[in-house]
Design an enzyme around this catalytic site. Sequence first.
Site, PDB file in Angstrom:
ATOM      1  CG  HIS A   1     -86.327  28.746  66.176  1.00  0.00           C
ATOM      2  ND1 HIS A   1     -87.702  28.628  66.095  1.00  0.00           N
ATOM      3  CD2 HIS A   1     -86.068  29.077  67.454  1.00  0.00           C
ATOM      4  CE1 HIS A   1     -88.231  28.882  67.279  1.00  0.00           C
ATOM      5  NE2 HIS A   1     -87.252  29.157  68.118  1.00  0.00           N
TER       6      HIS A   1
ATOM      7  CG  HIS B   1     -83.306  28.619  71.138  1.00  0.00           C
ATOM      8  ND1 HIS B   1     -83.006  29.876  70.669  1.00  0.00           N
ATOM      9  CD2 HIS B   1     -84.653  28.500  71.044  1.00  0.00           C
ATOM     10  CE1 HIS B   1     -84.117  30.488  70.309  1.00  0.00           C
ATOM     11  NE2 HIS B   1     -85.132  29.677  70.518  1.00  0.00           N
TER      12      HIS B   1
ATOM     13  CE1 TYR C   1     -88.038  14.965  67.555  1.00  0.00           C
ATOM     14  CE2 TYR C   1     -89.714  16.672  67.616  1.00  0.00           C
ATOM     15  CZ  TYR C   1     -89.294  15.422  67.213  1.00  0.00           C
ATOM     16  OH  TYR C   1     -90.126  14.619  66.480  1.00  0.00           O
TER      17      TYR C   1
END
Length: 194
Positions: free
Chosen positions: A59, A61, A178
């Site tokens: 996932h 954000h 990342y």
Amino acid sequence: MSRYIRPKVSGARVFFTVTLVDRGSDSLVQEVDLLRDAVRRTRAERPFEIEAWVVLPDHLHCIWQMPAGDRAYGRRWGAIKARFTMAVREKYASDDGCRPGLSPAYPKMPSELPVVRSGRFAGLKPGLRETKREAAVWQRRFWEHHIRDEADFAAHLRYCWINPVKHGLVERVEDWPYSSVHRDARFKAGMDLA
């Protein structure tokens, strides 16, 4: 049961959580260059500012600042998801040229959507919309929160930065490769991450 209606605010600052169907996958970090390219191409067509971004294995954000007069972040997410999915399909296409879905060379991508766990469609297992060439890579929706003020922004910015630590991927925020934490001067200035 109520239906969720997105706020119609143009030029908003928005926090997003976007998730893969397979929550145990590491596809986003494995294919981070394909994701970066999808974002870059989408921003070239429909600009938006990236305030923060963190990519985790299954996932991500981020916080976007939408341009004044623009509230079409859903279209941007649709384009990013589609470009990433097409790039993965292209990269792992079978040698015989057939691409009915993701090839066996990349088995971590699921071939069907999971059962819906909550909400209006709980207990149902949605089929793929073949007429839209849908693949079971991303969850169909994303979660967004419109940032209310600077304190809310700071809280969501910290959340982006600290998330890899929270998930046990690294011990310090600066160790996760990342994350936009590396480009952000506020981190270097000693913003409190606790």
